[in-house]
Write a protein that holds these residues in place. Sequence first.
Motif, PDB file in Angstrom:
ATOM      1  N   MET A   1      10.827  30.542  32.181  1.00 33.99           N
ATOM      2  CA  MET A   1      11.536  31.808  32.056  1.00 33.99           C
ATOM      3  C   MET A   1      10.604  32.965  32.429  1.00 33.99           C
ATOM      4  O   MET A   1       9.384  32.851  32.355  1.00 33.99           O
ATOM      5  CB  MET A   1      12.046  32.012  30.622  1.00 33.99           C
ATOM      6  N   ARG A   2      11.203  34.072  32.822  1.00 36.58           N
ATOM      7  CA  ARG A   2      10.448  35.290  33.129  1.00 36.58           C
ATOM      8  C   ARG A   2      10.578  36.238  31.937  1.00 36.58           C
ATOM      9  O   ARG A   2      11.673  36.707  31.620  1.00 36.58           O
ATOM     10  CB  ARG A   2      10.981  35.943  34.402  1.00 36.58           C
ATOM     11  N   ILE A   3       9.457  36.497  31.279  1.00 35.42           N
ATOM     12  CA  ILE A   3       9.464  37.269  30.041  1.00 35.42           C
ATOM     13  C   ILE A   3       8.642  38.540  30.214  1.00 35.42           C
ATOM     14  O   ILE A   3       7.501  38.500  30.697  1.00 35.42           O
ATOM     15  CB  ILE A   3       8.867  36.447  28.868  1.00 35.42           C
ATOM     16  N   THR A   4       9.221  39.670  29.834  1.00 35.84           N
ATOM     17  CA  THR A   4       8.497  40.934  29.809  1.00 35.84           C
ATOM     18  C   THR A   4       8.004  41.188  28.389  1.00 35.84           C
ATOM     19  O   THR A   4       8.773  41.059  27.429  1.00 35.84           O
ATOM     20  CB  THR A   4       9.395  42.093  30.262  1.00 35.84           C
ATOM     21  N   VAL A   5       6.730  41.529  28.260  1.00 39.03           N
ATOM     22  CA  VAL A   5       6.136  41.761  26.944  1.00 39.03           C
ATOM     23  C   VAL A   5       5.658  43.206  26.853  1.00 39.03           C
ATOM     24  O   VAL A   5       4.926  43.689  27.727  1.00 39.03           O
ATOM     25  CB  VAL A   5       4.956  40.803  26.686  1.00 39.03           C
ATOM     26  N   PHE A   6       6.054  43.871  25.780  1.00 43.40           N
ATOM     27  CA  PHE A   6       5.532  45.197  25.451  1.00 43.40           C
ATOM     28  C   PHE A   6       4.624  45.057  24.227  1.00 43.40           C
ATOM     29  O   PHE A   6       4.877  44.240  23.350  1.00 43.40           O
ATOM     30  CB  PHE A   6       6.669  46.173  25.150  1.00 43.40           C
ATOM     31  N   GLN A  19       0.656  32.409  24.243  1.00 34.23           N
ATOM     32  CA  GLN A  19       1.568  31.304  23.944  1.00 34.23           C
ATOM     33  C   GLN A  19       2.623  31.156  25.034  1.00 34.23           C
ATOM     34  O   GLN A  19       2.983  30.038  25.413  1.00 34.23           O
ATOM     35  CB  GLN A  19       2.212  31.507  22.571  1.00 34.23           C
ATOM     36  N   LEU A  20       3.128  32.267  25.537  1.00 37.15           N
ATOM     37  CA  LEU A  20       4.104  32.205  26.622  1.00 37.15           C
ATOM     38  C   LEU A  20       3.510  31.521  27.852  1.00 37.15           C
ATOM     39  O   LEU A  20       4.131  30.651  28.471  1.00 37.15           O
ATOM     40  CB  LEU A  20       4.589  33.603  26.985  1.00 37.15           C
ATOM     41  N   LEU A  21       2.292  31.915  28.206  1.00 36.71           N
ATOM     42  CA  LEU A  21       1.642  31.320  29.370  1.00 36.71           C
ATOM     43  C   LEU A  21       1.373  29.833  29.139  1.00 36.71           C
ATOM     44  O   LEU A  21       1.533  29.013  30.044  1.00 36.71           O
ATOM     45  CB  LEU A  21       0.336  32.055  29.675  1.00 36.71           C
ATOM     46  N   GLU A  26       6.572  32.763  33.031  1.00 35.31           N
ATOM     47  CA  GLU A  26       6.007  33.869  33.798  1.00 35.31           C
ATOM     48  C   GLU A  26       6.058  35.119  32.924  1.00 35.31           C
ATOM     49  O   GLU A  26       7.108  35.425  32.347  1.00 35.31           O
ATOM     50  CB  GLU A  26       6.804  34.110  35.078  1.00 35.31           C
ATOM     51  N   VAL A  27       4.949  35.835  32.841  1.00 34.73           N
ATOM     52  CA  VAL A  27       4.853  36.973  31.933  1.00 34.73           C
ATOM     53  C   VAL A  27       4.527  38.247  32.712  1.00 34.73           C
ATOM     54  O   VAL A  27       3.628  38.254  33.553  1.00 34.73           O
ATOM     55  CB  VAL A  27       3.767  36.739  30.861  1.00 34.73           C
ATOM     56  N   HIS A  42      -2.622  33.131  36.485  1.00 34.69           N
ATOM     57  CA  HIS A  42      -1.819  33.234  37.702  1.00 34.69           C
ATOM     58  C   HIS A  42      -0.350  33.499  37.420  1.00 34.69           C
ATOM     59  O   HIS A  42       0.390  33.933  38.295  1.00 34.69           O
ATOM     60  CB  HIS A  42      -1.972  31.968  38.557  1.00 34.69           C
ATOM     61  N   GLN A  43       0.084  33.271  36.151  1.00 38.39           N
ATOM     62  CA  GLN A  43       1.475  33.521  35.772  1.00 38.39           C
ATOM     63  C   GLN A  43       1.649  34.859  35.061  1.00 38.39           C
ATOM     64  O   GLN A  43       2.729  35.157  34.568  1.00 38.39           O
ATOM     65  CB  GLN A  43       1.983  32.399  34.859  1.00 38.39           C
ATOM     66  N   LEU A  44       0.565  35.630  34.979  1.00 37.52           N
ATOM     67  CA  LEU A  44       0.592  36.918  34.268  1.00 37.52           C
ATOM     68  C   LEU A  44       0.454  38.063  35.263  1.00 37.52           C
ATOM     69  O   LEU A  44      -0.486  38.109  36.055  1.00 37.52           O
ATOM     70  CB  LEU A  44      -0.548  36.975  33.254  1.00 37.52           C
ATOM     71  N   THR A  45       1.409  39.011  35.187  1.00 38.98           N
ATOM     72  CA  THR A  45       1.351  40.230  35.985  1.00 38.98           C
ATOM     73  C   THR A  45       1.351  41.423  35.044  1.00 38.98           C
ATOM     74  O   THR A  45       2.238  41.538  34.192  1.00 38.98           O
ATOM     75  CB  THR A  45       2.555  40.339  36.936  1.00 38.98           C
ATOM     76  N   SER A  46       0.351  42.279  35.176  1.00 37.32           N
ATOM     77  CA  SER A  46       0.301  43.472  34.326  1.00 37.32           C
ATOM     78  C   SER A  46       0.444  44.723  35.179  1.00 37.32           C
ATOM     79  O   SER A  46      -0.067  44.804  36.290  1.00 37.32           O
ATOM     80  CB  SER A  46      -1.012  43.516  33.536  1.00 37.32           C
TER      81      SER A  46
END
Length: 212
Positions: A1-6, A19-21, A26-27, A42-46
């Motif tokens: 899943m593609r999850i946005t985190v604030f 934990q998501l990664l 994908e975060v 590689h699955q984290l975009t900030s």
Amino acid sequence: MRITVFGATGGIGRVVVQQLLGDGHEVTALVRSPAKLAFTHHQLTSFTGQLSDRDAVEQVVTGADAVISALGPSLKRSATGTPVTDGTRIIVQAMETQKVARFIGLATPSLADPRDTPHWKHRALPVMAALMFPNALAELKGMTEAVTSSGLDYTIARITNPTDKPATGRIRSGFLGHAQVGSAMSRADIAAFLVSQLTDPRYRRAMPAISN
């Protein structure tokens, strides 16, 4: 899943991202200082930006399957204003615009869920919070109202005393007056509960209290 985190650079938020990664998601995170994430993947975009930046918030929400918010107000007695409440309103508006329905966030047992029955926390915690952290309580009320008054498919976990102890894997959850929910809970277990709500339907449009 593609999850946005604030709130990804906070004590709970960093563990949520990890934990998501670890679960293969994908975060995407909106942060004021990417260096505070303290790791790359590689699955984290900030993205660098403020909660007050509507365009930035909408950018990170676009294409997400769900949003996890680990945001919380400042506990400094000198804190003023409602930046987190205002930011949460912007997040909700961006989610509605982009048709992202699932929101998972945090609050406090000082705020009641309709499924609660009378409990000492309903009486004691709001009084204590109003005396010790009046601005933080106002922020938490505003944040929660922004979400619960929307049409989002939300779960808001109410926490009392987050700790830095290791994860236990033992999580109690439910509604006050019904479930045997305590107060203390490790940040790692709080994060695990938030992540679990991506696939657990029990608390849709609800505010369970959680503890170890």
